[in-house]
Scaffold this motif. Structure first.
Motif, short mmCIF file in Angstrom:
data_model
loop_
_atom_site.label_atom_id
_atom_site.label_comp_id
_atom_site.label_asym_id
_atom_site.label_seq_id
_atom_site.Cartn_x
_atom_site.Cartn_y
_atom_site.Cartn_z
N PRO A 23 29.84 6.09 -38.86
CA PRO A 23 29.16 6.54 -40.08
C PRO A 23 28.05 7.52 -39.80
CG PRO A 23 29.48 4.17 -40.10
CD PRO A 23 29.81 4.63 -38.71
N THR A 24 27.32 7.30 -38.66
CA THR A 24 26.24 8.23 -38.32
C THR A 24 26.77 9.62 -38.06
OG1 THR A 24 25.00 6.41 -37.38
CG2 THR A 24 24.32 8.62 -36.74
N CYS A 25 27.93 9.69 -37.35
CA CYS A 25 28.52 11.00 -37.06
C CYS A 25 29.02 11.67 -38.33
CB CYS A 25 29.69 10.83 -36.08
SG CYS A 25 29.16 10.26 -34.44
N LEU A 26 29.56 10.87 -39.23
CA LEU A 26 30.06 11.45 -40.48
C LEU A 26 28.93 12.01 -41.33
CD1 LEU A 26 32.79 8.83 -41.47
CD2 LEU A 26 33.12 11.11 -40.47
N GLN A 27 27.71 11.40 -41.19
CA GLN A 27 26.59 11.89 -41.98
C GLN A 27 26.01 13.18 -41.42
OE1 GLN A 27 23.81 8.67 -42.21
NE2 GLN A 27 25.11 7.44 -43.58
N ALA A 28 26.37 13.56 -40.22
CA ALA A 28 25.87 14.80 -39.61
C ALA A 28 26.71 15.95 -40.13
CB ALA A 28 25.94 14.71 -38.10
N HIS A 29 26.41 16.40 -41.32
CA HIS A 29 27.21 17.41 -41.99
C HIS A 29 26.99 18.79 -41.35
CE1 HIS A 29 27.88 14.30 -44.93
NE2 HIS A 29 26.59 14.22 -45.18
N ALA A 30 27.93 19.67 -41.61
CA ALA A 30 27.81 21.04 -41.12
C ALA A 30 26.52 21.66 -41.64
CB ALA A 30 29.01 21.85 -41.56
N VAL A 31 25.83 22.35 -40.75
CA VAL A 31 24.55 22.97 -41.12
C VAL A 31 24.81 24.15 -42.03
CG1 VAL A 31 22.48 24.09 -40.25
CG2 VAL A 31 23.53 22.22 -38.96
N PRO A 32 24.27 24.16 -43.26
CA PRO A 32 24.49 25.30 -44.16
C PRO A 32 23.65 26.50 -43.73
CG PRO A 32 23.00 23.73 -45.18
CD PRO A 32 23.47 23.11 -43.89
N SER A 33 24.01 27.66 -44.22
CA SER A 33 23.25 28.88 -43.95
C SER A 33 23.33 29.78 -45.18
CB SER A 33 23.81 29.62 -42.73
OG SER A 33 25.14 30.02 -42.96
N THR A 34 22.44 30.75 -45.23
CA THR A 34 22.45 31.75 -46.29
C THR A 34 22.93 33.06 -45.69
OG1 THR A 34 20.59 30.67 -47.41
CG2 THR A 34 21.03 32.97 -47.98
N GLU A 35 23.87 33.70 -46.36
CA GLU A 35 24.43 34.96 -45.86
C GLU A 35 24.10 36.10 -46.81
OE1 GLU A 35 28.57 34.49 -45.23
OE2 GLU A 35 28.36 32.81 -43.83
N ILE A 36 23.66 37.21 -46.25
CA ILE A 36 23.34 38.40 -47.05
C ILE A 36 24.11 39.59 -46.48
CG2 ILE A 36 21.55 40.02 -47.78
CD1 ILE A 36 19.54 37.82 -47.74
N VAL A 37 24.79 40.30 -47.37
CA VAL A 37 25.42 41.57 -47.00
C VAL A 37 24.64 42.67 -47.71
CG1 VAL A 37 27.50 42.97 -47.05
CG2 VAL A 37 27.68 40.50 -46.71
N ALA A 38 23.97 43.53 -46.93
CA ALA A 38 23.22 44.65 -47.48
C ALA A 38 24.07 45.91 -47.32
CB ALA A 38 21.88 44.81 -46.76
N SER A 39 24.51 46.45 -48.44
CA SER A 39 25.42 47.60 -48.43
C SER A 39 24.70 48.84 -48.95
CB SER A 39 26.64 47.30 -49.30
OG SER A 39 27.53 48.39 -49.34
N PHE A 40 24.78 49.92 -48.16
CA PHE A 40 24.10 51.16 -48.53
C PHE A 40 25.13 52.29 -48.66
CE2 PHE A 40 21.10 48.52 -46.24
CZ PHE A 40 20.00 48.55 -47.07
N LYS A 41 24.94 53.11 -49.68
CA LYS A 41 25.84 54.22 -49.94
C LYS A 41 25.15 55.55 -49.65
CE LYS A 41 29.21 51.68 -51.72
NZ LYS A 41 30.55 51.59 -51.10
N ASN A 42 25.97 56.57 -49.44
CA ASN A 42 25.42 57.90 -49.18
C ASN A 42 24.69 58.48 -50.39
OD1 ASN A 42 26.25 57.97 -46.54
ND2 ASN A 42 28.15 59.07 -46.96
N ASP A 43 24.99 57.97 -51.58
CA ASP A 43 24.28 58.46 -52.77
C ASP A 43 22.94 57.75 -52.96
OD1 ASP A 43 25.05 55.96 -53.56
OD2 ASP A 43 26.24 56.60 -55.28
N ARG A 44 22.51 56.96 -51.92
CA ARG A 44 21.23 56.26 -51.88
C ARG A 44 21.19 55.05 -52.81
NH1 ARG A 44 17.98 58.86 -48.67
NH2 ARG A 44 16.17 57.59 -49.22
#
Length: 244
Positions: A23-44
């Motif tokens: 049960p202890t191992c099952l409670q060790a859930h996958a560590v969440p993260s925040t993902e950011i995609v910053a997209s830039f265009k040639n038209d600024r």
């Protein structure tokens, strides 16, 4: 003989402890993260796409919660969904800030939708795990040449930052931990060349009018010349030096 008996007792103790450890191992859930995609265009223009695990703002320690099931979101009323989105926006405004050339920019209201946390597809009736996708769009300030994200120490997860230039993603993402700031990212943007000067449009009607008037004047002038020559021929005086 005593050694073998001792090892046997140790093995029995380990075997007895395994059910308690599961049960202890099952409670060790996958560590969440925040993902950011910053997209830039040639038209600024730019777009920030933020993939947010709801555990980030539902618990002080997101690892104590299992992945948030889609049913948690589906069973909410409109008022509850509005409150959930408000919490997400409040969390993002608290932990995220970004700047251009060292000057902090304001994080304005963002579009927020539910998505499938496994494959980032739109949220469906059978979505097993829910994430929230926030999208921020804007235009680069004049003369902006670099970009940075600051991740406040109040954040509850690590941050993964991906940079795109005209759809091409950098190979190495940045991993930013609470209290850190991303490295300065050079913006490869180009000012669109000015449009070529407008060429004066040819006025076919005016050209036809000019040519028509020229032809008419030519015809009138020709006729006047013919009349003039005919008139002088008919009124020419007889010569007096003819022999009688």
């Amino acid at each position: 003989m005593r050694m073998w008996r001792f090892l046997f007792q140790v093995a029995l103790g380990v075997a007895a402890a395994i059910p308690a450890l599961v049960p202890t191992c099952l409670q060790a859930h996958a560590v969440p993260s925040t993902e950011i995609v910053a997209s830039f265009k040639n038209d600024r223009s730019y777009t920030l796409t933020i993939n947010l695990d709801p555990r980030s703002f539902l618990a002080a320690d997101p690892t104590t919660l299992p992945p948030v099931p889609g049913s948690w979101y589906r069973d909410q009323s409109k008022e509850q969904i509005t409150a959930t989105h408000a919490k997400a926006r409040e969390y993002l405004a608290q932990v995220l800030s970004f700047s251009f050339n060292g000057t902090k920019a304001e994080l304005v209201a963002t579009d927020l939708v539910a998505i499938d946390g496994n494959d980032n597809t739109p949220f469906k009736a059978d979505t097993p795990e829910i994430h929230l996708l926030a999208t921020l769009r804007g235009t680069l300030p004049v003369a902006a040449s670099d970009f940075q994200i600051a991740y406040d120490k109040a954040a509850t997860t690590s941050l993964i930052l991906l940079i795109e230039h005209e759809g091409e993603t950098e190979r190495r993402p940045q991993v930013i931990f609470p209290g850190e700031t991303s490295r300065a990212i050079k913006l490869v943007t180009h000012v669109a060349p000015p449009p070529p000067p407008a060429q004066p449009k040819s006025n076919n009607f005016l050209l036809i009018m000019v040519l028509s008037i020229a032809v008419i004047l030519l015809v009138i002038g020709w006729r006047l010349l013919v009349r003039y020559r005919h008139y002088h021929r008919s009124h020419r005086k007889p010569r007096s030096d003819y022999p009688l």
